[in-house]
Structures are given as structure tokens and as C-alpha cells.
Design an enzyme around this catalytic site. Structure first.
Site, PDB file in Angstrom:
ATOM      1  N   LYS A  49     -64.171 -64.496  72.945  1.00 44.83           N
ATOM      2  CA  LYS A  49     -63.335 -63.474  72.248  1.00 44.83           C
ATOM      3  C   LYS A  49     -63.738 -62.093  72.897  1.00 44.83           C
ATOM      4  CE  LYS A  49     -62.810 -65.704  67.935  1.00 44.83           C
ATOM      5  NZ  LYS A  49     -63.160 -65.639  66.310  1.00 44.83           N
ATOM      6  N   ASP A 102     -62.106 -73.919  62.561  1.00 39.80           N
ATOM      7  CA  ASP A 102     -63.000 -72.756  62.321  1.00 39.80           C
ATOM      8  C   ASP A 102     -63.501 -72.574  60.854  1.00 39.80           C
ATOM      9  OD1 ASP A 102     -64.388 -70.476  62.923  1.00 39.80           O
ATOM     10  OD2 ASP A 102     -62.690 -69.274  63.569  1.00 39.80           O
ATOM     11  N   LYS A 137     -58.037 -72.884  59.639  1.00 41.03           N
ATOM     12  CA  LYS A 137     -59.357 -72.124  59.225  1.00 41.03           C
ATOM     13  C   LYS A 137     -59.856 -72.963  58.147  1.00 41.03           C
ATOM     14  CE  LYS A 137     -59.602 -68.006  61.200  1.00 41.03           C
ATOM     15  NZ  LYS A 137     -61.051 -67.435  61.819  1.00 41.03           N
ATOM     16  N   ASP A 146     -69.008 -70.095  68.701  1.00 41.12           N
ATOM     17  CA  ASP A 146     -68.089 -68.864  68.473  1.00 41.12           C
ATOM     18  C   ASP A 146     -69.118 -67.906  68.343  1.00 41.12           C
ATOM     19  OD1 ASP A 146     -66.335 -67.034  68.049  1.00 41.12           O
ATOM     20  OD2 ASP A 146     -65.462 -67.864  66.357  1.00 41.12           O
ATOM     21  N   GLU A 183     -65.451 -75.037  65.220  1.00 41.03           N
ATOM     22  CA  GLU A 183     -66.403 -74.001  65.232  1.00 41.03           C
ATOM     23  C   GLU A 183     -67.298 -73.606  64.437  1.00 41.03           C
ATOM     24  OE1 GLU A 183     -64.107 -70.451  66.495  1.00 41.03           O
ATOM     25  OE2 GLU A 183     -62.165 -71.851  67.198  1.00 41.03           O
TER      26      GLU A 183
END
Length: 327
Positions: free
Chosen positions: A240, A166, A138, A218, A195
Site C-alpha cells: 500500500k 483480509d 473483509k 500486509d 491477510e
């Protein structure tokens, strides 16, 4: 011959989270959601409906109302349309797919580990990964320069590692450039994708072309104007299901991505172990060549109804949940 009687139940769960789990601007102390159980004759199916705070368009209360309305139609012998609320559409479609034995049992329990904590312990974990070494970092939570240095260290230390990053649209174009400056250009092709680095799609596209760091969509995947298509610098889309919708919607996105030459990654939205094991089955079914992004169970303090292989977290059963409705 009469069709078998349909029965159903809806349960509410509340799982304690590990300390320090933050979603955008909210500290998450518990993960709250619903489980739906369908029965018809000898067949049964489960689904999880768990809107993700700060990310889902619907609240848990709205999801509860919607699933109860959906069940009224199903119990009347109908096949109700997918709910417009993504979490409800996903949970009900999973329950139906299990009931009708359309969701394959075989699962992909590989995880792209989320890189946090002590660097020495992290190197040990990543070095021990079997097969393709894929991990996730992250970025965007701290200074962009710091993120760039950490990513560079990981790639230098582990030559067979590929990273997924991300940023959740957290960077300005200038901050994204600051990140890239600290990642050795010779290592950038081992970033599988980053992302949504910037606040807009156009800025993210420009970043990819300027730095050679591939990006993935995303948040964009869930927006009404998004179209899956091949683009320079774009490597993947992240699906997702809790945020996207029904199994058929997820399957269509994966097929569109593959047709465009893009990677599709099935990823979690902090589902319980029941939802995660279903996501692992979906990943094996729809994206068998790609490691899914499902390394979120350890953010919780317990599992629910079904165990994730190898997890030592305690398992909670139906007795720990509130039954909201049963027929």
C-alpha cells in the site's frame, strides 16, 4: 543554458465519504488529503499525500509541514531525499515521476471487487467479472464462524472464483480456527490468501500450516523488522504505497517478493481518484500479471481531478480545493 524554472503548488482536498465507512475504531465522514503539483518548463507532475487515519504513522498536519519543507529544497534546484513520512514520500515521488515522464501511462484498471451487501446482487456482479475472477472479502468484523460460512457459500456458488481475505490481525488463534472449520477443505486452495489472520506473525504462520489456507503479509510489510522471504504457507505481500513510502521503496518490495516466489499486490489506502489512477499505472508497471486491490472509489461521493474509467461519480476540480501554497 539555464535549467527551466521550477514552480509548485500544494492543495488541500476534502471529499465526502459514503455513510458507514469505518476504519478500525473511527467512522470516516470525509477523506482529507493534499495534492502536490510540480512544474518545470513544459513538464508537470501531480502527487497525492493522504495519510490514512488509524493506519498511517503521520497526521495530515505533519504531512503538510513535511511536504512544504521538501518543496523548498526542490525549488532551490535540489533533489531532496525521500521524506521519512510514507505518504509524503509516495506523493512527492509520484509527482517527480510524472514530471520526468518515468511513470508509464498505461494502467491496470481491473479491480478485485470488495464483497459487501446483498448476496444475490453480489453473485450477479461476480459472475459477470471478465477474465480471472478475483474478489475480496473483509473478515474479522463479525463472528469468525459467520465469516467462514460466507466465504464457503461464495466459493461453492462460483467455481471459478478466487478470494482474497483480509482480517487485519483481528483474530485470536482460536477464532481463526473457528473460521477455518466452516470453509470446506476442498475449497481452501481457492482462497488466494488471507491477510494477517492473527494478532502475531507466528500465530498467522501456524494457522496457515494447520489449515492449508495461504496467508499474506500486509501490516507486517510496514514494520521495521520485516524481511521479504519465502516461507511455508505465505503466498503474497500487499503493498500500500501511501503507507509504505516512495515509488522506489514500493518497486524494491515488489522485486523482492517476485524473487522469493511471492505474489505482490498493489493496494489502495482510500486515495482519491487521482491517487487511484496513479496506483493503477503503478500496478500495470510493477505487477502486470496480478489484479490490483483498488476497489475503494465507490466509498467516496466524488472524484478528484482525474476520472476513473467508467465511474459516474461527479468530478471535482482545482476550484473546489484550498490552495495552501504556490510559487
Amino acid at each position: 543554458m539555464n535549467a527551466p524554472i521550477r514552480n509548485a503548488a500544494v492543495y488541500r482536498y476534502c471529499l465526502p465519504m459514503e455513510a458507514g465507512v469505518v476504519l478500525r475504531n473511527q467512522r470516516l465522514k470525509t477523506r482529507d488529503g493534499l495534492l502536490i503539483h510540480l512544474q518545470q518548463g513544459e513538464q508537470e507532475g501531480w502527487g497525492e499525500i493522504a495519510p490514512l487515519p488509524e493506519f498511517s504513522q503521520e497526521t495530515l498536519a505533519e504531512a503538510e509541514q513535511a511536504v512544504l519543507a521538501w518543496l523548498q529544497g526542490w525549488q532551490a534546484g535540489l533533489l531532496p531525499a525521500d521524506s521519512p513520512l510514507p505518504s509524503v514520500a509516495f506523493g512527492t515521488s509520484c509527482a517527480l515521476a510524472e514530471l520526468e515522464q518515468r511513470l508509464p501511462q498505461q494502467a491496470d484498471y481491473r479491480k478485485a471487487p470488495l464483497c459487501t451487501g446483498d448476496p444475490d446482487e453480489l453473485f450477479e456482479v461476480l459472475s459477470a467479472l471478465p477474465g480471472e475472477k478475483v474478489a475480496k472479502v473483509k473478515v474479522g468484523l463479525y463472528e469468525a464462524v459467520r465469516d467462514g460460512m460466507i466465504v464457503n457459500v461464495l466459493l461453492e456458488a462460483l467455481p471459478d472464483l478466487r478470494l482474497r481475505l483480509d482480517a487485519n490481525r483481528s483474530w485470536t488463534r482460536a477464532k481463526a480456527e473457528g473460521f477455518a472449520k466452516y470453509v470446506n477443505p476442498a475449497l481452501r486452495d481457492r482462497i488466494a490468501f488471507l491477510e494477517e489472520p492473527c494478532k502475531t506473525r507466528d500465530e498467522s504462520r501456524d494457522f496457515a500450516l494447520a489449515t492449508g489456507i495461504a496467508i499474506a503479509w500486509d501490516e507486517s510489510v510496514r514494520e521495521a523488522d520485516f524481511v521479504v522471504q519465502a516461507e511455508p504457507g505465505v503466498a503474497a505481500i500487499v503493498v500500500k504505497p501511501t503507507l509504505v513510502g516512495s515509488l522506489s521503496r514500493c518497486q524494491a518490495l515488489v522485486e523482492q517478493a517476485h524473487a522469493a516466489g511471492l505474489t505482490a499486490v498493489i493496494s489502495s489506502s482510500l486515495e482519491s481518484s487521482l491517487g487511484l489512477t496513479q496506483l493503477a499505472r503503478i500496478a500495470h508497471w510493477l505487477t502486470p500479471a496480478t489484479v490490483p486491490g483498488l476497489d475503494t472509489l465507490d466509498l467516496m461521493q466524488a472524484q478528484l481531478l482525474r476520472c476513473w474509467p467508467g465511474s459516474r461519480l461527479p468530478l471535482r476540480d482545482l476550484q473546489t480545493m484550498e490552495c495552501l501554497w504556490r510559487s
